[in-house]
Design a protein around this motif. Structure first.
Motif, PDB file in Angstrom:
ATOM      1  N   UNK A 191     -19.117 -16.765 -45.043  1.00 41.34           N
ATOM      2  CA  UNK A 191     -20.049 -16.603 -45.910  1.00 41.34           C
ATOM      3  C   UNK A 191     -21.087 -15.615 -45.425  1.00 41.34           C
ATOM      4  N   UNK A 192     -21.661 -15.120 -46.486  1.00 41.20           N
ATOM      5  CA  UNK A 192     -22.759 -14.190 -45.908  1.00 41.20           C
ATOM      6  C   UNK A 192     -24.051 -14.986 -45.798  1.00 41.20           C
ATOM      7  N   UNK A 193     -24.748 -14.631 -44.587  1.00 42.52           N
ATOM      8  CA  UNK A 193     -25.815 -15.522 -44.475  1.00 42.52           C
ATOM      9  C   UNK A 193     -26.755 -14.933 -43.158  1.00 42.52           C
ATOM     10  N   UNK A 194     -27.899 -14.874 -43.475  1.00 44.35           N
ATOM     11  CA  UNK A 194     -28.737 -14.037 -42.517  1.00 44.35           C
ATOM     12  C   UNK A 194     -29.343 -14.708 -41.640  1.00 44.35           C
ATOM     13  N   UNK A 195     -29.686 -16.181 -41.794  1.00 43.60           N
ATOM     14  CA  UNK A 195     -30.545 -16.955 -40.955  1.00 43.60           C
ATOM     15  C   UNK A 195     -29.761 -17.730 -39.995  1.00 43.60           C
TER      16      UNK A 195
ATOM     17  N   UNK B 195     -22.096 -17.316 -53.353  1.00 48.58           N
ATOM     18  CA  UNK B 195     -21.275 -16.591 -52.155  1.00 48.58           C
ATOM     19  C   UNK B 195     -20.548 -17.496 -51.205  1.00 48.58           C
ATOM     20  N   UNK B 196     -20.833 -18.899 -51.214  1.00 54.71           N
ATOM     21  CA  UNK B 196     -20.417 -19.656 -50.119  1.00 54.71           C
ATOM     22  C   UNK B 196     -19.014 -20.436 -50.707  1.00 54.71           C
ATOM     23  N   UNK B 197     -17.945 -20.315 -50.243  1.00 50.11           N
ATOM     24  CA  UNK B 197     -16.860 -21.062 -50.484  1.00 50.11           C
ATOM     25  C   UNK B 197     -16.820 -22.427 -49.584  1.00 50.11           C
TER      26      UNK B 197
ATOM     27  N   UNK C  32     -16.731 -28.285 -45.797  1.00 49.17           N
ATOM     28  CA  UNK C  32     -16.326 -27.336 -44.743  1.00 49.17           C
ATOM     29  C   UNK C  32     -16.394 -26.007 -45.292  1.00 49.17           C
ATOM     30  N   UNK C  33     -17.277 -25.062 -44.392  1.00 45.84           N
ATOM     31  CA  UNK C  33     -17.199 -23.664 -44.546  1.00 45.84           C
ATOM     32  C   UNK C  33     -17.437 -23.213 -43.140  1.00 45.84           C
TER      33      UNK C  33
END
Length: 64
Positions: free
Chosen positions: A9-13, A25-27, A42-43
């Protein structure tokens, strides 16, 4: 050990316990059987598999 991972998943932190994931945007997937009967999902975030509370989107465990 996890054998396959969902699409990251896209995540910049920083990926850490207690971080809140974005609403979109998170599966989320069922947790692998080795984690027993858990309410968490779970991801993969930034290449790191994590267990997440699907109601709050809070990371509960980073799997190393």
């Amino acid at each position: 050990m996890l054998r396959s991972h969902p699409k990251p998943a896209p995540y910049d932190e920083p990926v850490r316990v207690g971080a809140v994931l974005p609403e979109s945007g998170v599966e989320y997937h069922e947790a692998p059987p080795q984690y027993g009967d858990t309410p968490y999902r779970y991801t993969v975030i930034g290449g790191d598999p994590v267990l997440v509370d699907p109601n709050t989107r809070v990371i509960k465990q980073v799997i190393k």
